[in-house]
Design a protein around this motif. Sequence first.
Motif, PDB file in Angstrom:
ATOM      1  N   CYS A  81       0.818  -1.213   0.000  1.00 43.30           N
ATOM      2  CA  CYS A  81       0.000   0.000   0.000  1.00 43.30           C
ATOM      3  C   CYS A  81       0.853   1.264   0.000  1.00 43.30           C
ATOM      4  O   CYS A  81       1.864   1.348   0.705  1.00 43.30           O
ATOM      5  CB  CYS A  81      -0.910   0.020   1.226  1.00 43.30           C
ATOM      6  SG  CYS A  81      -2.025  -1.388   1.337  1.00 43.30           S
ATOM      7  N   TYR A  82       0.400   2.246  -0.753  1.00 46.29           N
ATOM      8  CA  TYR A  82       1.040   3.560  -0.822  1.00 46.29           C
ATOM      9  C   TYR A  82       0.028   4.606  -0.367  1.00 46.29           C
ATOM     10  O   TYR A  82      -1.112   4.625  -0.837  1.00 46.29           O
ATOM     11  CB  TYR A  82       1.512   3.857  -2.238  1.00 46.29           C
ATOM     12  CG  TYR A  82       2.576   2.901  -2.731  1.00 46.29           C
ATOM     13  CD1 TYR A  82       3.928   3.233  -2.646  1.00 46.29           C
ATOM     14  CD2 TYR A  82       2.232   1.659  -3.264  1.00 46.29           C
ATOM     15  CE1 TYR A  82       4.906   2.356  -3.086  1.00 46.29           C
ATOM     16  CE2 TYR A  82       3.207   0.776  -3.708  1.00 46.29           C
ATOM     17  CZ  TYR A  82       4.541   1.138  -3.610  1.00 46.29           C
ATOM     18  OH  TYR A  82       5.505   0.261  -4.042  1.00 46.29           O
ATOM     19  N   TRP A  83       0.482   5.508   0.522  1.00 47.85           N
ATOM     20  CA  TRP A  83      -0.395   6.462   1.193  1.00 47.85           C
ATOM     21  C   TRP A  83       0.052   7.883   0.869  1.00 47.85           C
ATOM     22  O   TRP A  83       1.235   8.211   0.949  1.00 47.85           O
ATOM     23  CB  TRP A  83      -0.361   6.221   2.704  1.00 47.85           C
ATOM     24  CG  TRP A  83      -0.566   4.771   3.058  1.00 47.85           C
ATOM     25  CD1 TRP A  83       0.361   3.772   2.984  1.00 47.85           C
ATOM     26  CD2 TRP A  83      -1.771   4.154   3.514  1.00 47.85           C
ATOM     27  NE1 TRP A  83      -0.185   2.575   3.368  1.00 47.85           N
ATOM     28  CE2 TRP A  83      -1.497   2.775   3.708  1.00 47.85           C
ATOM     29  CE3 TRP A  83      -3.049   4.628   3.810  1.00 47.85           C
ATOM     30  CZ2 TRP A  83      -2.452   1.868   4.162  1.00 47.85           C
ATOM     31  CZ3 TRP A  83      -4.005   3.735   4.268  1.00 47.85           C
ATOM     32  CH2 TRP A  83      -3.709   2.374   4.437  1.00 47.85           C
ATOM     33  N   ARG A  84      -0.915   8.739   0.530  1.00 49.50           N
ATOM     34  CA  ARG A  84      -0.591  10.089   0.071  1.00 49.50           C
ATOM     35  C   ARG A  84      -0.177  10.999   1.224  1.00 49.50           C
ATOM     36  O   ARG A  84      -0.814  11.019   2.279  1.00 49.50           O
ATOM     37  CB  ARG A  84      -1.785  10.695  -0.669  1.00 49.50           C
ATOM     38  CG  ARG A  84      -1.458  12.009  -1.380  1.00 49.50           C
ATOM     39  CD  ARG A  84      -2.601  12.462  -2.276  1.00 49.50           C
ATOM     40  NE  ARG A  84      -2.990  11.435  -3.239  1.00 49.50           N
ATOM     41  CZ  ARG A  84      -2.325  11.162  -4.354  1.00 49.50           C
ATOM     42  NH1 ARG A  84      -1.216  11.838  -4.643  1.00 49.50           N
ATOM     43  NH2 ARG A  84      -2.740  10.213  -5.173  1.00 49.50           N
ATOM     44  N   GLU A  85       0.896  11.756   1.013  1.00 47.50           N
ATOM     45  CA  GLU A  85       1.306  12.770   1.976  1.00 47.50           C
ATOM     46  C   GLU A  85       0.352  13.964   1.905  1.00 47.50           C
ATOM     47  O   GLU A  85       0.041  14.444   0.815  1.00 47.50           O
ATOM     48  CB  GLU A  85       2.732  13.245   1.667  1.00 47.50           C
ATOM     49  CG  GLU A  85       3.793  12.163   1.768  1.00 47.50           C
ATOM     50  CD  GLU A  85       5.125  12.601   1.200  1.00 47.50           C
ATOM     51  OE1 GLU A  85       6.154  12.319   1.826  1.00 47.50           O
ATOM     52  OE2 GLU A  85       5.119  13.233   0.116  1.00 47.50           O
ATOM     53  N   LYS A  86      -0.084  14.446   3.047  1.00 51.93           N
ATOM     54  CA  LYS A  86      -0.929  15.648   3.074  1.00 51.93           C
ATOM     55  C   LYS A  86      -0.137  16.865   2.621  1.00 51.93           C
ATOM     56  O   LYS A  86      -0.660  17.744   1.932  1.00 51.93           O
ATOM     57  CB  LYS A  86      -1.490  15.851   4.474  1.00 51.93           C
ATOM     58  CG  LYS A  86      -2.472  14.766   4.909  1.00 51.93           C
ATOM     59  CD  LYS A  86      -2.956  14.984   6.331  1.00 51.93           C
ATOM     60  CE  LYS A  86      -3.916  13.870   6.752  1.00 51.93           C
ATOM     61  NZ  LYS A  86      -4.353  14.028   8.172  1.00 51.93           N
ATOM     62  N   PRO A 128      -5.268   8.636   5.480  1.00 49.55           N
ATOM     63  CA  PRO A 128      -5.413   7.231   5.908  1.00 49.55           C
ATOM     64  C   PRO A 128      -6.273   6.368   4.982  1.00 49.55           C
ATOM     65  O   PRO A 128      -7.007   5.496   5.432  1.00 49.55           O
ATOM     66  CB  PRO A 128      -6.031   7.362   7.292  1.00 49.55           C
ATOM     67  CG  PRO A 128      -6.832   8.614   7.220  1.00 49.55           C
ATOM     68  CD  PRO A 128      -6.057   9.556   6.321  1.00 49.55           C
ATOM     69  N   VAL A 129      -6.153   6.599   3.709  1.00 44.71           N
ATOM     70  CA  VAL A 129      -6.809   5.775   2.686  1.00 44.71           C
ATOM     71  C   VAL A 129      -5.750   5.502   1.619  1.00 44.71           C
ATOM     72  O   VAL A 129      -5.148   6.450   1.095  1.00 44.71           O
ATOM     73  CB  VAL A 129      -8.018   6.488   2.050  1.00 44.71           C
ATOM     74  CG1 VAL A 129      -8.620   5.626   0.944  1.00 44.71           C
ATOM     75  CG2 VAL A 129      -9.062   6.829   3.101  1.00 44.71           C
ATOM     76  N   PRO A 130      -5.465   4.242   1.291  1.00 39.93           N
ATOM     77  CA  PRO A 130      -4.383   3.984   0.329  1.00 39.93           C
ATOM     78  C   PRO A 130      -4.695   4.553  -1.046  1.00 39.93           C
ATOM     79  O   PRO A 130      -5.793   4.386  -1.575  1.00 39.93           O
ATOM     80  CB  PRO A 130      -4.283   2.456   0.304  1.00 39.93           C
ATOM     81  CG  PRO A 130      -5.615   1.968   0.797  1.00 39.93           C
ATOM     82  CD  PRO A 130      -6.106   3.002   1.756  1.00 39.93           C
ATOM     83  N   ALA A 131      -3.697   5.224  -1.631  1.00 38.05           N
ATOM     84  CA  ALA A 131      -3.862   5.791  -2.963  1.00 38.05           C
ATOM     85  C   ALA A 131      -3.567   4.752  -4.041  1.00 38.05           C
ATOM     86  O   ALA A 131      -4.149   4.790  -5.122  1.00 38.05           O
ATOM     87  CB  ALA A 131      -2.933   6.994  -3.131  1.00 38.05           C
ATOM     88  N   VAL A 132      -2.650   3.817  -3.735  1.00 39.47           N
ATOM     89  CA  VAL A 132      -2.273   2.749  -4.660  1.00 39.47           C
ATOM     90  C   VAL A 132      -2.139   1.470  -3.853  1.00 39.47           C
ATOM     91  O   VAL A 132      -1.558   1.479  -2.769  1.00 39.47           O
ATOM     92  CB  VAL A 132      -0.934   3.057  -5.367  1.00 39.47           C
ATOM     93  CG1 VAL A 132      -0.493   1.880  -6.237  1.00 39.47           C
ATOM     94  CG2 VAL A 132      -1.030   4.331  -6.202  1.00 39.47           C
ATOM     95  N   VAL A 133      -2.691   0.366  -4.368  1.00 38.76           N
ATOM     96  CA  VAL A 133      -2.525  -0.940  -3.742  1.00 38.76           C
ATOM     97  C   VAL A 133      -1.999  -1.912  -4.794  1.00 38.76           C
ATOM     98  O   VAL A 133      -2.671  -2.160  -5.806  1.00 38.76           O
ATOM     99  CB  VAL A 133      -3.836  -1.479  -3.133  1.00 38.76           C
ATOM    100  CG1 VAL A 133      -3.597  -2.863  -2.515  1.00 38.76           C
ATOM    101  CG2 VAL A 133      -4.381  -0.519  -2.085  1.00 38.76           C
ATOM    102  N   GLU A 134      -0.794  -2.413  -4.567  1.00 43.33           N
ATOM    103  CA  GLU A 134      -0.211  -3.437  -5.427  1.00 43.33           C
ATOM    104  C   GLU A 134      -0.166  -4.740  -4.637  1.00 43.33           C
ATOM    105  O   GLU A 134      -0.713  -4.820  -3.541  1.00 43.33           O
ATOM    106  CB  GLU A 134       1.187  -2.993  -5.881  1.00 43.33           C
ATOM    107  CG  GLU A 134       1.153  -1.709  -6.690  1.00 43.33           C
ATOM    108  CD  GLU A 134       2.524  -1.171  -7.055  1.00 43.33           C
ATOM    109  OE1 GLU A 134       2.612  -0.344  -7.973  1.00 43.33           O
ATOM    110  OE2 GLU A 134       3.508  -1.588  -6.402  1.00 43.33           O
ATOM    111  N   SER A 135       0.443  -5.766  -5.183  1.00 46.95           N
ATOM    112  CA  SER A 135       0.489  -7.028  -4.449  1.00 46.95           C
ATOM    113  C   SER A 135       1.840  -7.695  -4.636  1.00 46.95           C
ATOM    114  O   SER A 135       2.566  -7.449  -5.603  1.00 46.95           O
ATOM    115  CB  SER A 135      -0.630  -7.976  -4.882  1.00 46.95           C
ATOM    116  OG  SER A 135      -0.511  -8.315  -6.250  1.00 46.95           O
ATOM    117  N   CYS A 136       2.174  -8.530  -3.663  1.00 49.64           N
ATOM    118  CA  CYS A 136       3.429  -9.279  -3.660  1.00 49.64           C
ATOM    119  C   CYS A 136       3.147 -10.621  -3.005  1.00 49.64           C
ATOM    120  O   CYS A 136       2.237 -10.731  -2.168  1.00 49.64           O
ATOM    121  CB  CYS A 136       4.485  -8.513  -2.868  1.00 49.64           C
ATOM    122  SG  CYS A 136       6.126  -9.274  -2.850  1.00 49.64           S
TER     123      CYS A 136
END
Length: 335
Positions: free
Chosen positions: A225-230, A308-316
């Motif tokens: 998960c990637y989370w946006r900086e305010k 606190p909402v993921p901007a991008v969700v990838e998988s591994c």
Amino acid sequence: MSLQEYDCIVIGAGIQGSCTAYYLAKNNQKTLLLEQFVLPHARGSSHGQTRIIRKAYDEDYYVRMMDESYRLWAELEKEAGVKLHSRTGLLVLGPENGRDYPRYKQTLQRSRVPTVLLRREEFSQHIPNFNLTDGDGALVDTTAGVLYADKALRTIQRLFQLRGGEIKDGQKVSDISPGPVVTVTTATGAYRTKSLVITAGPWVNSLLAFTGLGLPLKVEKINVCYWREKVPGSYSIHKRFPCFIQVEPLESKHHIYGLPSNEYPGLMKVCYHVGKDTDPDERDRQTDRSDIEILQRYISRCMPGLVPVPAVVESCLYTVTASSSAHSSARSCTS
């Protein structure tokens, strides 16, 4: 069908297989590296732009292994003329009277790894935009940093080929015939060797099945998960924000880890260290998001500078032993 002979064949062109093939070629072994998917791909465990590299582990032998690992990465950088990692430090957080944080601290001290212990009253000065949980200790493994995973994989494969190694991608193995000389068959060819190395991660047991063998392994899908900086740059690698591992967080018994914003501008990678069991060939059907809910609660409490909402969700995919404790610090997608 053609039949070619090699000193060694490696099945699986992720980072483990590619490094194995490179060192075999470096030792003058005629080596074939087989990969079932067309390269590059994002179906296994070696894709993505970054990983944490560190000496902060809770077992002494990992710390000793990392001394050699850092040396080998430096040698590869020199040979390739490519920068493969950046030193950021690793912030380790956890209950001072808990199970895990004291073990990290003691292991680092026993091994004399350069470490900074942060007192609570100075924590915010050194680590802005991060709330230290009451009762938690904090230390920084100053040797740690970010390893550029995709770049490292491409580099090691290029060096392997420059040393005469051969990569055949898009070739799923359809049979392995063991014996003094092993025959490996794909849809387009058959290859013979006296030495076979299988580094296929999630698919290792499907390959071992051809030989009548098997290992007690399970595969987990991790939501990356990637989370946006305010405020853009608040957690940036360019502002020397460190990687981090939070052990025994209030939200869960398993670790949470993060890397500074870098690969996606304005987005910080923060992930849960455990996933849900999955079939690697059916991974997209596994849609559990309970780990994301844990991360949302943690970020809301500890990282006020992130949305606190993921901007991008990838998988591994993680491949672990069936008896592996889920808090193990050696899981493959972070280090």
